[in-house]
Design a protein around this motif. Structure first.
Motif, PDB file in Angstrom:
ATOM      1  N   GLU A  66       0.667  -1.111  -0.003  1.00 23.92           N
ATOM      2  CA  GLU A  66      -0.197  -0.046   0.081  1.00 23.92           C
ATOM      3  C   GLU A  66       0.771   1.287  -0.069  1.00 23.92           C
ATOM      4  N   ASN A  67       1.901   1.351   0.723  1.00 29.99           N
ATOM      5  CA  ASN A  67       2.455   2.432   1.163  1.00 29.99           C
ATOM      6  C   ASN A  67       3.632   2.711  -0.204  1.00 29.99           C
ATOM      7  N   ALA A  68       3.803   1.485  -0.652  1.00 30.06           N
ATOM      8  CA  ALA A  68       4.819   1.490  -2.039  1.00 30.06           C
ATOM      9  C   ALA A  68       4.352   2.423  -3.205  1.00 30.06           C
ATOM     10  N   TRP A  69       2.910   1.993  -3.428  1.00 28.51           N
ATOM     11  CA  TRP A  69       2.215   2.887  -4.393  1.00 28.51           C
ATOM     12  C   TRP A  69       1.983   4.165  -3.865  1.00 28.51           C
ATOM     13  N   GLN A  70       1.466   4.427  -2.569  1.00 26.58           N
ATOM     14  CA  GLN A  70       1.110   5.800  -2.279  1.00 26.58           C
ATOM     15  C   GLN A  70       2.435   6.821  -2.439  1.00 26.58           C
TER      16      GLN A  70
END
Length: 384
Positions: A222-226
């Motif tokens: 999730e945070n990789a994409w954000q």
């Protein structure tokens, strides 16, 4: 179980309001971060180091917050959110890198406590009412992130200063804390076992370690994409900055949509099967975006990744809360969220290192591989 989208049962309104006001701050933070950097007069590198203080502060408070919740019960949530509201203003007042770092350390500490408190309230509400709630609560967070980010951007375009933006946010957060103190809490009082929480902060049962590890994988994706979607769209695919900036917003909007759909799906789909399907969809979307020949295809992949990964963490946190005894429910949630937060912190850094060594496409292909690992192994997690 009923999916129970009505917030009438004790604890449900508190949970939804807590998640919404948490998203309010972090959405405004994302939209106004460049203005915070300019006001503090720091370089991007200094800002990056200062931002690590958020994670450091959160990791310190998450486990103790769980023990405090089990010991003192419903009164902890409004206090934690009120303190978070006070700290929400501090970064906008910083005029040097050192002051900003201290402000973000305090912000992170209160943020970690709030993160545990709202998730613990959610699992308590599920346990007391028999209605599943966590996907809906996380959807409220994601939706508010999108709304607050857009409002913060519009306020800056209208000439509103960063201090005024975060003062308004701080007031709203504190008002929400006052409202939370008056709303009915989920049933369940601290028991005799709750006092052991403070003496056992380092004890992690094996089953909670497994659930926490899987939740960390979900947060990693999730945070990789954000953090990297805009960079991927602009640097890899040549998208104009305005279009590239739509990447994080699209991912957050897709996550909100996925969690709303997941809330309905929890009535019919077993928890681990839902997480496995979501992780598989996240893997497909991530790989599509990683290998996309055009910006449009990449945006479609980002949307699929957001839809898929969105259901994973809420369901896994719900499992942790459901399996734990009533006196240790918040401690169980704090263990999972602490482990998960490590994935949240490591994800963007790992993608950056892999991109430097190989390419951003290869880095995201690796993220897709991790999503497949989650899809394949989640069956090892315990059920509710």
């Amino acid at each position: 179980m009923d999916d129970g989208t009505v917030a009438g049962a004790p604890g449900r309104a508190r949970t939804l309001l807590g998640f919404a006001v948490f998203g309010l701050f972090w959405g405004a933070w994302g939209g106004a971060l460049p203005a915070v950097r300019a006001h503090a007069d720091v370089s991007e590198g200094t800002l990056g180091l200062a931002l690590l203080c958020i994670g450091a502060g959160a990791l310190v408070t998450m486990r103790p917050a769980g023990a405090m919740l089990d010991r003192y019960g419903a009164r902890v949530l409004p206090v934690a959110i009120a303190l978070f509201g006070v700290c929400a203003l501090l970064p906008a007042l910083a005029t040097t890198g050192a002051v900003l770092a201290v402000a973000l350390l305090a912000l992170g500490a209160t943020s970690g406590a709030v993160d545990v408190a709202i998730n613990a309230e959610g699992v308590r509400a599920e346990a007391s009412s028999g209605r599943l709630l966590m996907n809906l609560a996380h959807a409220a967070f994601s939706a508010m992130v999108v709304v607050a980010s857009l409002l913060a951007g519009a306020a800056q375009a209208a000439g509103v200063g960063v201090g005024a933006i975060f003062a308004a946010v701080a007031v709203l957060v504190v008002l929400a804390a006052l409202a939370l103190a008056r709303l009915p809490a989920a049933e369940g009082r601290p028991g005799a076992e709750a006092g052991g929480g403070l003496r056992a902060l380092l004890h992690v049962p094996a089953w909670l370690a497994v659930v926490g590890a899987f939740t960390a994988l979900a947060y990693f994706i999730e945070n990789a994409w954000q953090n990297w979607s805009a960079v991927h769209l602009e640097s890899t695919l040549g998208a104009p900055p305005a279009l590239a900036a739509a990447g994080p917003a699209l991912f957050a909007a897709s996550a909100a949509t996925g969690r709303l759909l997941g809330q309905a799906a929890t009535r019919r789909v077993e928890d681990r099967a839902l997480v496995g399907a979501g992780a598989a969809l996240a893997a497909a979307g991530t790989l599509l975006a990683a290998l996309a020949p055009t910006t449009g295809v990449a945006l479609a992949g980002i949307a699929l990744a957001g839809l898929g990964t969105s259901v994973c963490a809420p369901v896994l946190i719900g499992i942790a809360g459901a399996r734990a005894g009533a006196a240790a429910r918040a401690s169980a949630v704090s263990i999972v969220t602490t482990l998960a937060y490590l994935g949240f912190l490591v994800g963007p850094a790992a993608v950056g290192l892999a991109a430097d060594a190989l390419s951003l496409r290869a880095a995201f292909a690796g993220v897709a591989g991790l999503a497949l690992v989650l899809a394949a192994l989640v069956r090892l997690a315990p059920g509710r």
